[in-house]
Structure formats: structure tokens, C-alpha cells
Write an enzyme that holds these catalytic residues in place. Structure first.
Site, mmCIF file in Angstrom:
data_model
loop_
_atom_site.group_PDB
_atom_site.id
_atom_site.type_symbol
_atom_site.label_atom_id
_atom_site.label_comp_id
_atom_site.label_asym_id
_atom_site.label_seq_id
_atom_site.Cartn_x
_atom_site.Cartn_y
_atom_site.Cartn_z
ATOM 1 N N CYS A 1 -10.727 0.607 -11.211
ATOM 2 C CA CYS A 1 -9.887 1.456 -10.342
ATOM 3 C C CYS A 1 -8.708 0.684 -9.772
ATOM 4 C CB CYS A 1 -10.710 2.070 -9.217
ATOM 5 S SG CYS A 1 -11.369 0.849 -8.076
ATOM 6 N N ASN B 1 -7.176 -5.247 -8.001
ATOM 7 C CA ASN B 1 -6.148 -5.749 -7.058
ATOM 8 C C ASN B 1 -6.756 -6.846 -6.186
ATOM 9 O OD1 ASN B 1 -4.924 -3.505 -8.093
ATOM 10 N ND2 ASN B 1 -5.115 -2.275 -6.244
ATOM 11 N N ASP B 2 -7.905 -6.543 -5.618
ATOM 12 C CA ASP B 2 -8.542 -7.551 -4.766
ATOM 13 C C ASP B 2 -9.230 -8.623 -5.594
ATOM 14 O OD1 ASP B 2 -8.016 -7.065 -2.007
ATOM 15 O OD2 ASP B 2 -9.035 -5.148 -2.277
ATOM 16 N N HIS C 1 0.807 -1.212 0.000
ATOM 17 C CA HIS C 1 0.000 0.000 0.000
ATOM 18 C C HIS C 1 0.844 1.267 0.000
ATOM 19 C CE1 HIS C 1 -3.919 -2.081 0.565
ATOM 20 N NE2 HIS C 1 -4.270 -1.047 -0.176
ATOM 21 N N ARG D 1 -9.113 7.036 -1.635
ATOM 22 C CA ARG D 1 -8.978 6.054 -0.551
ATOM 23 C C ARG D 1 -9.000 6.830 0.764
ATOM 24 N NH1 ARG D 1 -5.338 3.373 -4.435
ATOM 25 N NH2 ARG D 1 -5.870 1.156 -4.562
ATOM 26 N N ARG E 1 -2.396 -10.996 -1.855
ATOM 27 C CA ARG E 1 -1.638 -9.992 -2.598
ATOM 28 C C ARG E 1 -0.435 -9.455 -1.832
ATOM 29 N NH1 ARG E 1 -6.017 -4.950 -2.554
ATOM 30 N NH2 ARG E 1 -4.274 -3.529 -2.695
ATOM 31 N N ARG F 1 -14.477 6.646 -1.590
ATOM 32 C CA ARG F 1 -14.744 5.278 -1.134
ATOM 33 C C ARG F 1 -14.789 5.289 0.386
ATOM 34 N NH1 ARG F 1 -10.455 0.568 -2.431
ATOM 35 N NH2 ARG F 1 -9.333 1.554 -0.718
HETATM 36 C C1 PEP Z 1 -8.525 -2.842 -5.635
HETATM 37 O O1 PEP Z 1 -8.689 -3.777 -4.843
HETATM 38 O O2 PEP Z 1 -8.272 -3.002 -6.840
HETATM 39 C C2 PEP Z 1 -8.610 -1.462 -5.143
HETATM 40 C C3 PEP Z 1 -8.647 -0.448 -5.949
HETATM 41 O O3 PEP Z 1 -8.610 -1.270 -3.794
HETATM 42 P P1 PEP Z 1 -7.363 -1.403 -2.791
HETATM 43 O O4 PEP Z 1 -6.120 -1.614 -3.616
HETATM 44 O O5 PEP Z 1 -7.347 -0.136 -2.004
HETATM 45 O O6 PEP Z 1 -7.741 -2.572 -1.985
HETATM 46 MG MG MG Z 2 -9.612 -3.356 -2.932
#
Ligand code: PEP
Ligand code: MG
Length: 829
Positions: free
Chosen positions: A760, A712-713, A452, A554, A723, A590
């Protein structure tokens, strides 16, 4: 019955001794083991907390005998004894008997119901039969002890010493010192070390700080002296270490590999790390070394309690460092963390703290600070710039422990002048407070592209290179460096030709950034380009890079590392400031997305076995509805003046969305009843990042205004690959056809319900992915601001037909690698 505790560096050895002793006894005897440490790479060691727990597990007033192997096992047992409540302590005896013989004798006696004194006496005597047998059969030697040595007399001096030159380039710096101390600690004899070349006093070779501050450089001669029964093997082991140059691979170093570059010397030197946030910076190093804060609570209530508290904090810090060390791929660099762990065991450091607590009645935090300050001052007094810079390691470790003892917050990351921020590691909450106008770039020892902190650096548009490991020591305060966040290169004191080359690259990038504001494909389809940000600085970067708005704000970083959640007013101020910076462009906020993997002290969350599958995102908000209500009130209030929409994260089930919307409706009603104005038509969307949400996207879509796909998730959940896990994170690749197909299905469901769909996740920032996402029908792409020019440039050169053909083809491929290989050369470039 008297209980027996066996303390050993080796879990297997301890288990063997227990088995052997138990089978000699007629009755079962309570025996507990405290052996080995929780370190897969080097499981040999002892842990005072384990010893304490072993004692507690079998304690009764009949008494407990603790038998240890050697070296630090004795120290761990002594520390453990300090944790034991004072009224029990006289019943717990540390017995110096040899481990195997002593354990057998003690267990046999205990099984027969002997008293504590008897058990100890037997254990102490246990060596006698072996001694007399060997004496009887051994030929007399020149070194045999004279007969007149009485029991209880101090053995005659058996001091041995060796003098050796130190050959490795950096002398005894942190890593060689750590190795030397580790080896010294394996022996029970006293070992001292002296720098003969500098004519220093002898210091304790088992103290990492004393060894490092001896200031031994290449070519210096050292004297190692040992006294005690295993003195000779100890000296042999240490001699081997020194003669083998401390196991350091000594590549014949070019001039540029020297540890520190004197001011004014013109040298060029390249370091490589992981590129995590693109961009180029040329500026002086500003080291982030948070000063150890003052401790206000000076006096301790009860020395025993303070000492115990300090030890708990030290053990916790050791575990944290261990976890960090495992994240480091390079074994050489992982050695730094091994050195950090040794600092925490250093007898010199612990002795100062102990004295402060027991003699001066300091609190645990004040005593620890005193000890750290003293050791830091010792390092800072050294002439050698390399060794001097080790003070930062001690501060780092010291602060880690102090943070566990007191609430250390508010360390300012405000840079005194613009520069490149260099730090061992930066937490996401720390990156979030950076001011991109001062912080030209970030360079850290640990970290990779998907954590992050890296995501945030990209959101803020700050170029970053992470994971440079031990090379961090070469980036001393004020040194001019250049950094390329796209290639992961860092140059120390770059030459003029290197600077010119980087400036050319910068100019080329600036030219690309001047693309038309609205983004259309070559055949005229409009694609929304938005930014992922965390604060006002990110909003500025988004505008500079030509974003149409913010697709993902975020908000979690507003909630971390603080004792209370942010108030409604604080949130209104922040969201309003961001919205105002965006000059009427849309802002998607968000709601909080945190979970068991990020500590939030005020929520008192239980540690979770699977934090990503636990109380995270929307589930956490539904568990703490007041938190959600406060945030929604703040967002709604800002919606009155600015084009704001809200997005709920990690929705997996329809009921979660409905519950969140129900809370939103309640908050709206509350605002209405208080006459507080808000946008009645404010958009409400969700992230699609859980496979179940993809499955029911057709049911979710009619209930919201937009979708935003969090790749990402979505990748980690679809592929079941954490991840953040160093070994499996690479599997969670959003280019996998499995993930791309999930995107395709989500888009179809969204368009069927006539709502827009954005991406996103990080996939949106890859120009290589742009044709695929466009071809799948995605309406908007939201990414870190620095990625915008590259993606815009691809879109402007693409037709919808071409994108659709590429997308249809990649959905049929076998793997992420095949997808990446398929993409036309031009786009990949
Ligand atoms: C994602 O999961 O792609 C996302 C944008 O959120 P984060 O990376 O903050 O979990
Ligand atoms: Mg996410």
C-alpha cells in the site's frame, strides 16, 4: 551585584565583548548574552525573547544594565523590557552607551559593587576618553561641530538625501522591499523613503509594509533620506542596493514574464513546479486566502499580559516561517519567507497593535487583527495589481499569528465555483476536506511529491503541482490556467493549441482507463487492484478508476486540527458513507496513524526529538486505549453491513500486535454484551513498515488475516532516512534492493502462513515497479486512484514468468538507480 546583558546582532561579537569586559574586572560579574538568531543562512539578528531570557537569567533587585549594538537590537531590548514583570522593570535599564566601551566600564563598576546608577553613569561616560583623544589629534574639518554644542543639546540636523531611479522590472515589490528594510535596519539613523514620481509622503524605510505600499514601479524615482550619525554609510549601502537592481537577476524578460496579465489579454506563459499528482485540468484560478476571522474576545484583561502573549505568538510564527523557508530549495523563492518574517517585525504593524492594547485595552488577538486589517487595507488600496496582491502575504502571516492566539478553525475550503485551487501551502488536513468535484487541481508555492498533502491529493484523484515558489503571485484570482500534474507544468492563459494538446492527452488517458475491470496478467494470474483513499470523494474516484476496493483508508485526517477527537457516531457515519459508495467492494480501514510530528492538541503530546521513532501509530493507540476502542467500535459496527476489515499500523513487535488484538477482543465482547451486531469474522491485518516486523514476519503472519506493506515507512526505517527531511528524503527510495529484499521476505512469510500480502506504499503506484512486485509474489496493489489505469495496463501485458525473472534480477543489483535503469524500456515508458 549589578548584572550586565549584552545584546548584539552577532553571537561572536557578543562573546568577544563579554570576554574582553570580564578579563578587565577583578571579580566575576554576572554577564548574559542575547545575540544572533537561529537562522543558519543569516545568523545576524536579535530576538526579543532571547533578550528577555538573558535578563531573567541574572536578574536580582540590585539591577540589570542592558547594552546593545544598534538598530533592531535596540527594538528587541525595548520589547524584551515589556515582557519583564512591572515591579522588576524599574531595575532593568537599557543603556545607550557604546557597546564595547560601555560593557567594559559597566563590568568594571559592577565588579567593584557599584550601584545600578553608578554602573550606568560609568557606562555612559565610557566614550569620553576616546572622543577627546580623537578630537585632540584630528585636524579641524569644515564639518566639525561648533564649540557651542552643549552636552544634552540635540545635535544639529545632519539629514542627507539621495534621489534614485528604480530600474528593476517589478519595482519595489516584496523581495526588494525586504532587502531594503533589512539594510535600513542595520543602521541606527532614521531613514525615510518617498516615491517622488507619485509625490507620496515620506515613510519609515524600516517598515516592510510602508515600503511595499509606497507602490514603487520600474522607472519611478525615490528619495531616500537619512538623519543621524551613520546616515552617510546607510545611504551608501541603500544606493548600492537600488543601483544593483536589488540583486535581482534581470533576464531580459519576454513579454510573458510580466507580473500580471490584464483580463482579456491573450498571453501564454509557462510555470514549472514539482509534479505530485497526475491529471490535467483547465480552469480559472481560485485563490485560497482564508479571510482573517472575527475575534470575539475584544477586551484584554491586562495590557502587559496581552502584549506579552502577542509577542510569544509572533516569535513562534517567525520560527514556523523559518522552518518553511528552509524547505524551499530555490533561494529566490525562500526570499518570500524572509519577507514574511519581516512583516512580523514591522514597526508600523507592531505600533498599531501596541496602541490597541495599551490605549484601547484590546485583547492580543483583537489588537493583532486590527493591525493586520489596516495593513491589508493599505495594500488593497494600491492601483498596481502586483503590489495589491501582496495583501495575501500579509493575511497569510496575520492568520498564522492569529492561529497561535485563538482557535481559528472551520475556514471553509468549499470553492464557490469549480476551479484550480491556488495557495501558498496546503496542510494535509486542508487537502483532506477538498471536494474533487469543485477542485479541478491544486497548485501551491511549497510542497513536494512525498509530503502527506501530495499523497492525499493523489488519493483524492486531484491533479496537483507543488513548489512553484514565487510564481504563485502570477496566478491571480480568475485567471484561466492549465495544469499537467504529470509533468509539473502550469500555463497561464493557455493558447488554443496548448488546450487542444492537453485535451488529446486527456482523451488518451481516458482510453487507458477503460481496461477490463478484473486485472489479470497476460497468462491469467489475478492481481487485486485497490485504492488508497481518505474520504467519500476518494471512494468515488477509486470506483471510477476501476479499483476492486479500498486497500488503505487513512483515518488520521479525521483526527487532526480539531479540539476533540471524532466521536464514535461521527466515525460510523463516515466509514458507512465510504463503504456505501464502494458498492459492496471491500474496505480496509487503517486505525489512526499519527505521532509526535503531527500536533494533536487534545492528546497533549510532548514535542519529541525523533517523532518518527516516538509515540507513533500503534504505540500511540496503546498509550491512549480509549481512542483505539472508540475507533474499533465504529469499525465493527460498520462491519455488520459492509465488507470491512481493520488494519493496525506500524507494528514492530509481537507484543504490540497482541495488545491491539486484546483491545479488539474487549471491544467485541462489549458490543456483544450490548447486543450490537458486527461481523464476527471481520479480517484483521497489519501494515509491515518497520524492519523488525519484516524480521519476525513468520511469527506475525499466523496471528493475522493479511499483511499490507507500507513501503514509504519501510524505506525510511530500513535506510534510516527521514522521509520528510529535504536533504535525505531521496535516499528513502523504495526501489533500493534493500527494501525490495525486505518485501520478498515478507511475501514468503505471508504465503507460508497462507495469508495474502498487499503493498500500500507509494511504490505500488509506479508502473515501473509493477513487474518487480508481481514477480516477488505480491497479491494485491493498493495505490492512489489516478495511478490505477497505468498499473493495470502494465499487468495486462506481463506474464508471471517474465515478472519473476525481472524480480530475481533486480534483487541482485547494487542500487535503486541500477534497478530503475534495468527495467525494460517498454515498462518504463
Ligand atoms: C506507508 O508507510 O507506506 C504507508 C502506506 O503509510 P503512510 O504513508 O500513511 O505512512
Ligand atoms: Mg506508513
Amino acid at each position: 551585584m549589578v548584572g550586565i546583558v549584552i545584546v548584539s546582532h552577532s553571537a561572536k561579537l557578543a562573546a568577544g565583548v563579554r570576554e574582553l569586559a570580564a578579563q578587565m574586572a577583578r571579580e566575576p560579574v554576572p554577564i548574559a548574552i542575547a545575540a544572533g538568531i537561529d537562522d543558519p543562512e543569516n545568523p545576524f539578528g536579535t530576538d526579543p525573547m532571547q533578550v528577555y531570557q538573558a535578563i531573567e537569567s541574572l536578574y536580582d533587585d540590585t539591577g540589570v544594565v542592558v547594552l546593545m549594538d544598534l538598530g533592531s537590537a535596540v527594538m528587541s531590548a525595548e520589547m524584551a523590557l515589556e515582557f519583564v514583570e512591572p515591579d522588576k522593570r524599574s531595575n532593568v535599564i537599557l543603556c545607550e552607551a557604546p557597546l564595547v566601551e560601555g560593557a567594559i566600564a559597566a563590568v568594571v563598576q559592577a565588579a567593584g559593587g557599584a550601584t545600578l546608577d553608578r554602573v550606568i553613569a560609568e557606562a555612559r561616560e565610557a566614550i569620553a576618553p576616546k572622543a577627546s583623544q580623537i578630537k585632540a589629534s584630528a585636524p579641524p574639518t569644515a564639518s566639525s561641530e561648533p564649540e557651542q554644542t552643549q552636552q544634552g543639546d540635540r545635535p544639529p540636523s545632519n539629514r542627507h538625501e539621495i534621489v534614485l531611479p528604480v530600474l528593476n522590472t517589478l519595482g519595489i515589490h516584496a523581495r526588494p522591499a525586504a532587502k531594503l528594510v533589512q539594510i535600513a535596519n542595520r543602521f541606527s539613523c532614521e531613514i525615510s523613503l518617498r516615491n517622488c514620481s507619485k509625490d507620496t509622503q515620506a515613510i519609515n524605510a524600516k517598515s516592510i509594509n510602508q515600503v511595499t505600499t509606497l507602490g514603487v514601479r520600474q522607472g519611478d524615482e525615490i528619495e531616500i533620506a537619512a538623519r543621524g550619525k551613520d546616515a552617510l554609510p546607510a545611504l551608501a549601502a541603500l544606493q548600492e542596493l537600488v543601483e544593483n537592481r536589488f540583486g535581482e537577476s534581470e533576464k531580459p524578460a519576454p513579454k510573458t514574464q510580466q507580473p500580471a496579465i490584464a483580463a482579456g489579454e491573450v498571453q501564454s506563459d509557462e510555470i514549472r513546479g514539482t509534479p505530485v499528482s497526475p491529471g490535467i485540468a483547465i480552469a480559472p484560478v481560485v485563490r485560497y486566502e482564508p479571510a482573517i476571522p472575527d475575534v470575539t474576545h475584544l477586551q484584554g484583561d491586562n495590557p502587559e499580559d496581552e502584549w506579552q502573549q502577542l509577542h510569544f505568538a509572533i516569535q513562534t510564527a517567525r520560527r514556523q516561517i523559518q522552518v518553511l523557508g528552509h524547505k524551499i530549495a530555490n533561494r529566490e523563492d525562500a526570499g518570500i519567507f524572509a519577507a514574511h518574517k519581516l512583516f512580523l517585525k514591522d514597526p508600523a504593524l507592531l505600533e498599531i497593535a501596541r496602541e490597541c492594547i495599551f490605549q484601547h485595552h484590546y485583547s492580543a488577538a483583537a489588537a493583532w487583527k486590527q493591525a493586520i486589517d489596516k495593513i491589508v487595507a493599505d495594500y488593497e488600496a494600491l492601483d498596481d495589481p502586483y503590489l495589491k496582491s501582496r495583501a495575501s502575504d500579509v493575511k497569510d502571516v496575520g492568520l498564522r499569528v492569529l492561529r497561535l492566539l485563538i482557535d481559528v478553525r472551520g475556514i471553509s475550503l468549499e470553492l464557490p465555483q469549480p476551479g484550480i485551487l491556488v495557495a501558498p501551502e496546503l496542510k494535509p488536513s486542508e487537502v483532506a476536506q477538498l471536494n474533487p468535484e469543485k477542485v479541478r487541481a491544486i497548485c501551491t508555492a511549497v510542497g513536494g511529491a512525498n509530503n502527506h498533502s501530495a499523497i492525499l491529493a493523489r488519493s483524492l484523484g486531484i491533479p496537483a503541482v507543488m513548489g512553484i515558489g514565487a510564481s504563485l503571485a502570477r496566478l491571480t484570482e480568475g485567471t484561466a490556467i492549465a495544469l499537467d500534474g504529470e509533468t509539473g507544468q502550469v500555463w497561464v492563459q493557455p493558447q488554443p493549441d496548448r488546450i487542444a494538446q492537453l485535451q488529446d492527452k486527456l482523451a488518451a488517458k481516458a482510453a487507458t482507463a477503460k481496461l477490463p475491470r478484473q486485472t489479470k496478467t497476460a497468462d491469467g494470474r489475478r492481481i487485486g487492484i485497490q485504492a488508497n483513499i481518505v474520504g467519500v470523494a476518494g471512494a468515488k474516484a477509486a470506483l471510477d478508476m476501476g479499483a476492486d476496493g479500498v486497500g488503505l483508508l487513512r483515518t488520521e485526517f479525521l483526527y487532526l486540527d480539531r479540539p476533540h477527537p471524532p466521536s464514535e457516531e461521527e466515525q460510523v457515519d463516515l466509514y458507512q458513507a465510504i463503504a456505501a459508495t464502494l458498492e459492496e467492494k471491500p474496505l480496509t480501514i487503517r486505525t489512526l496513524d499519527i505521532g509526535g510530528d503531527k500536533p494533536v492538541p487534545y492528546l497533549d503530546l510532548e514535542p519529541e526529538a525523533n517523532p518518527f521513532l516516538g509515540l507513533r501509530g500503534i504505540r500511540l493507540l496503546l498509550e491512549f486505549p480509549e481512542l483505539l476502542k472508540t475507533q474499533l467500535r465504529a469499525i465493527l459496527r460498520v462491519s455488520h453491513r459492509y465488507p470491512v476489515q481493520v488494519m493496525f499500523p506500524t507494528i514492530a513487535l509481537l507484543c504490540e500486535l497482541r495488545a491491539a488484538k486484546q483491545i479488539l477482543a474487549e471491544v467485541q465482547e462489549q458490543l456483544r454484551s450490548h447486543g450490537i451486531r458486527f461481523d464476527e469474522g471481520m479480517g484483521v491485518g497489519i501494515t509491515i513498515e518497520v524492519p523488525s516486523a519484516v524480521e519476525i514476519a513468520d511469527r506475525l503472519a499466523p496471528e493475522v488475516d493479511f499483511f499490507s506493506i507500507g513501503t514509504n515507512d519501510l524505506s525510511q526505517y530500513a535506510i534510516a532516512a527521514d522521509r520528510t527531511h529535504p536533504k535525505v528524503a531521496h535516499l528513502a527510495d523504495a526501489f533500493e534492493p534493500a527494501v525490495l529484499r525486505a518485501i520478498a521476505r515478507t511475501v514468503q512469510a505471508a504465503h507460508h502462513a497462507k495469508i495474502k500480502v498487499a503493498v500500500c506504499g507509494e511504490l505500488a503506484a509506479f508502473p515501473e515497479a509493477t513487474p518487480i512486485l508481481l514477480g516477488l509474489g505480491v497479491d494485491e496493489l493498493s495505490m492512489n486512484p489516478t495511478a490505477i489505469p497505468g498499473v493495470k495496463s502494465v499487468i495486462s501485458r506481463l506474464t508471471v514468468d517474465r515478472a519473476e525473472a525481472i524480480a530475481a534480477a533486480v534483487l541482485q543489483l547494487d542500487s535503486a538507480a541500477a534497478v530503475k535503469a534495468y527495467l525494460p524500456e517498454k515498462i518504463r515508458d
